[in-house]
Design a protein around this motif. Sequence first.
Motif, PDB file in Angstrom:
ATOM      1  N   TYR A 185       2.300   3.523  -4.668  1.00  0.00           N
ATOM      2  CA  TYR A 185       1.849   2.130  -4.751  1.00  0.00           C
ATOM      3  C   TYR A 185       1.048   1.758  -3.509  1.00  0.00           C
ATOM      4  O   TYR A 185      -0.002   1.115  -3.598  1.00  0.00           O
ATOM      5  N   GLU A 186       1.534   2.177  -2.349  1.00  0.00           N
ATOM      6  CA  GLU A 186       0.819   1.872  -1.105  1.00  0.00           C
ATOM      7  C   GLU A 186      -0.527   2.581  -1.070  1.00  0.00           C
ATOM      8  O   GLU A 186      -1.528   1.987  -0.655  1.00  0.00           O
ATOM      9  N   PHE A 187      -0.549   3.834  -1.506  1.00  0.00           N
ATOM     10  CA  PHE A 187      -1.824   4.572  -1.535  1.00  0.00           C
ATOM     11  C   PHE A 187      -2.878   3.816  -2.330  1.00  0.00           C
ATOM     12  O   PHE A 187      -4.044   3.780  -1.969  1.00  0.00           O
ATOM     13  N   GLU A 188      -2.457   3.201  -3.427  1.00  0.00           N
ATOM     14  CA  GLU A 188      -3.418   2.569  -4.328  1.00  0.00           C
ATOM     15  C   GLU A 188      -3.716   1.107  -3.973  1.00  0.00           C
ATOM     16  O   GLU A 188      -4.736   0.566  -4.411  1.00  0.00           O
ATOM     17  N   ASN A 189      -2.832   0.479  -3.199  1.00  0.00           N
ATOM     18  CA  ASN A 189      -2.980  -0.963  -2.971  1.00  0.00           C
ATOM     19  C   ASN A 189      -3.182  -1.382  -1.519  1.00  0.00           C
ATOM     20  O   ASN A 189      -3.623  -2.498  -1.267  1.00  0.00           O
ATOM     21  N   SER A 190      -2.868  -0.511  -0.556  1.00  0.00           N
ATOM     22  CA  SER A 190      -3.050  -0.883   0.842  1.00  0.00           C
ATOM     23  C   SER A 190      -4.506  -0.695   1.249  1.00  0.00           C
ATOM     24  O   SER A 190      -5.150   0.304   0.912  1.00  0.00           O
ATOM     25  N   SER A 191      -5.005  -1.670   2.002  1.00  0.00           N
ATOM     26  CA  SER A 191      -6.420  -1.641   2.396  1.00  0.00           C
ATOM     27  C   SER A 191      -6.759  -0.441   3.280  1.00  0.00           C
ATOM     28  O   SER A 191      -7.918  -0.016   3.322  1.00  0.00           O
ATOM     29  N   LYS A 192      -5.763   0.101   3.995  1.00  0.00           N
ATOM     30  CA  LYS A 192      -6.077   1.219   4.893  1.00  0.00           C
ATOM     31  C   LYS A 192      -6.436   2.491   4.127  1.00  0.00           C
ATOM     32  O   LYS A 192      -6.940   3.452   4.713  1.00  0.00           O
ATOM     33  N   TYR A 193      -6.198   2.497   2.802  1.00  0.00           N
ATOM     34  CA  TYR A 193      -6.568   3.662   1.980  1.00  0.00           C
ATOM     35  C   TYR A 193      -7.833   3.400   1.165  1.00  0.00           C
ATOM     36  O   TYR A 193      -8.211   4.226   0.331  1.00  0.00           O
ATOM     37  N   ASP A 194      -8.500   2.276   1.406  1.00  0.00           N
ATOM     38  CA  ASP A 194      -9.684   1.923   0.612  1.00  0.00           C
ATOM     39  C   ASP A 194     -10.759   3.008   0.678  1.00  0.00           C
ATOM     40  O   ASP A 194     -11.412   3.312  -0.332  1.00  0.00           O
ATOM     41  N   PHE A 195     -10.948   3.593   1.854  1.00  0.00           N
ATOM     42  CA  PHE A 195     -12.024   4.580   1.999  1.00  0.00           C
ATOM     43  C   PHE A 195     -11.751   5.871   1.244  1.00  0.00           C
ATOM     44  O   PHE A 195     -12.627   6.719   1.094  1.00  0.00           O
ATOM     45  N   LEU A 196     -10.516   6.027   0.718  1.00  0.00           N
ATOM     46  CA  LEU A 196     -10.156   7.242  -0.023  1.00  0.00           C
ATOM     47  C   LEU A 196     -10.192   7.054  -1.538  1.00  0.00           C
ATOM     48  O   LEU A 196     -10.061   8.042  -2.277  1.00  0.00           O
ATOM     49  N   GLN A 197     -10.362   5.830  -2.001  1.00  0.00           N
ATOM     50  CA  GLN A 197     -10.199   5.558  -3.429  1.00  0.00           C
ATOM     51  C   GLN A 197     -11.190   6.327  -4.305  1.00  0.00           C
ATOM     52  O   GLN A 197     -10.890   6.603  -5.470  1.00  0.00           O
ATOM     53  N   SER A 198     -12.331   6.680  -3.763  1.00  0.00           N
ATOM     54  CA  SER A 198     -13.308   7.436  -4.559  1.00  0.00           C
ATOM     55  C   SER A 198     -13.173   8.944  -4.366  1.00  0.00           C
ATOM     56  O   SER A 198     -13.915   9.718  -4.977  1.00  0.00           O
ATOM     57  N   ASN A 199     -12.217   9.369  -3.543  1.00  0.00           N
ATOM     58  CA  ASN A 199     -12.027  10.798  -3.297  1.00  0.00           C
ATOM     59  C   ASN A 199     -11.268  11.414  -4.464  1.00  0.00           C
ATOM     60  O   ASN A 199     -10.150  11.015  -4.780  1.00  0.00           O
ATOM     61  N   GLU A 200     -11.859  12.408  -5.093  1.00  0.00           N
ATOM     62  CA  GLU A 200     -11.294  13.009  -6.300  1.00  0.00           C
ATOM     63  C   GLU A 200      -9.951  13.674  -6.030  1.00  0.00           C
ATOM     64  O   GLU A 200      -8.997  13.538  -6.818  1.00  0.00           O
ATOM     65  N   GLU A 201      -9.840  14.399  -4.924  1.00  0.00           N
ATOM     66  CA  GLU A 201      -8.572  15.082  -4.617  1.00  0.00           C
ATOM     67  C   GLU A 201      -7.457  14.072  -4.364  1.00  0.00           C
ATOM     68  O   GLU A 201      -6.311  14.279  -4.774  1.00  0.00           O
ATOM     69  N   PHE A 202      -7.798  12.976  -3.713  1.00  0.00           N
ATOM     70  CA  PHE A 202      -6.818  11.918  -3.454  1.00  0.00           C
ATOM     71  C   PHE A 202      -6.307  11.340  -4.772  1.00  0.00           C
ATOM     72  O   PHE A 202      -5.100  11.166  -4.969  1.00  0.00           O
ATOM     73  N   ARG A 203      -7.208  11.055  -5.712  1.00  0.00           N
ATOM     74  CA  ARG A 203      -6.813  10.519  -7.011  1.00  0.00           C
ATOM     75  C   ARG A 203      -5.977  11.533  -7.790  1.00  0.00           C
ATOM     76  O   ARG A 203      -5.006  11.174  -8.460  1.00  0.00           O
ATOM     77  N   GLN A 204      -6.329  12.799  -7.680  1.00  0.00           N
ATOM     78  CA  GLN A 204      -5.568  13.847  -8.384  1.00  0.00           C
ATOM     79  C   GLN A 204      -4.135  13.949  -7.843  1.00  0.00           C
ATOM     80  O   GLN A 204      -3.194  14.163  -8.598  1.00  0.00           O
ATOM     81  N   LEU A 205      -4.009  13.817  -6.526  1.00  0.00           N
ATOM     82  CA  LEU A 205      -2.667  13.879  -5.920  1.00  0.00           C
ATOM     83  C   LEU A 205      -1.786  12.722  -6.441  1.00  0.00           C
ATOM     84  O   LEU A 205      -0.611  12.923  -6.753  1.00  0.00           O
ATOM     85  N   ILE A 206      -2.378  11.544  -6.533  1.00  0.00           N
ATOM     86  CA  ILE A 206      -1.625  10.395  -7.043  1.00  0.00           C
ATOM     87  C   ILE A 206      -1.166  10.651  -8.469  1.00  0.00           C
ATOM     88  O   ILE A 206      -0.002  10.415  -8.818  1.00  0.00           O
TER      89      ILE A 206
END
Length: 350
Positions: free
Chosen positions: A324-345
């Motif tokens: 939830y924090e990964f997807e909603n905290s502003s400090k992760y905004d720069f990762l939201q378009s990263n494919e590997e990051f989305r796959q991990l979630i």
Amino acid sequence: MAMNAVIREKRKELGLTQEKVAEYLGVSAPAVNKWEKGITCPDVSLLPALARLLKTDLNTLLCFKEELTEQEIAGFCVEVAEAVRADGMSAGIRLVREKVQEYPACGPLIHRAAMVLDGAWFINGSCSEEREEYAEEILSLYERAAECGDEKVATGARFMLASKYMVRMEYEKSQKMLDLLPERNHMDKRQIQANLYIRQEKLDEAARLMEQTLITRLNELEGVLLSLAEIAVKEGRPEDATDIGERWKAVAEQMGLWNYNGLVIALQAALDREDEAQSVRMIKELLKAAVTPWEMNNSPLFRHIPVKGVPETYTKQIIPPILYEFENSSKYDFLQSNEEFRQLIEQYRK
């Protein structure tokens, strides 16, 4: 025990019928029946006579108790935790509201209940639609505890409030709480207490006290290093922040801490730098560590600390709030378009 139950049980203990109680008090038998069913209460003017008739005192009759014992508070907190696990945060909060309404000036109860709900909120409530409502309820409990007459309880509550106000960017309130906190005394009575236990051959008590002290000190060290890493990034020294993260990871491994703890600073340093590749690598490691239970008692440093519950259960519970924090905290905004990051979630959501 409610007053209706007290009347019923005391009456039966004395071998009195409802009719006899009614006769002695000059009321009707149906009135006594309603008292015992909790439908109505005796008139205030009847209470002294009723207490004397039932061979009890007004405090017992009115179910009045000034304070709860430590054991009663601990038992209630277990009840709250079980209610949250079974029926969610709202069930636990409802129990706390009722108990605090019954004991509105019991600082230890209010503080312990706040801590139980706080921990439950992180695991169960931080992903809920009512998360802000729950957070406000918990904050208000800490605020009440901070104003109680028990200085030890108030100090613990103020410590939590200082951190919570800071996160909410209410900096003046945070500073006010900090100003009220005592400076640490250079004389630590826990070390003396442990030495006394050892002299008395109370080795289990001594070991448990020292192990808990060690965990506290390590948590404090983690907080210090986390702040130093943040300062390094803001001063334009990102390599120092990375170095601090690696040093803490090595310390955590050497001290037998949960692998998850050892990765927190390194991840934060990468996030502060907005280093996309390093952040994703650290998140991957952190998620892997999060689902690997910490077998605390396998370490010679933590053999005597009782482990509550099943470690595997905790690791399963901690994943949803992390995601939830990964997807909603502003400090992760720069990762939201990263494919590997989305796959991990998505991988860990299953």
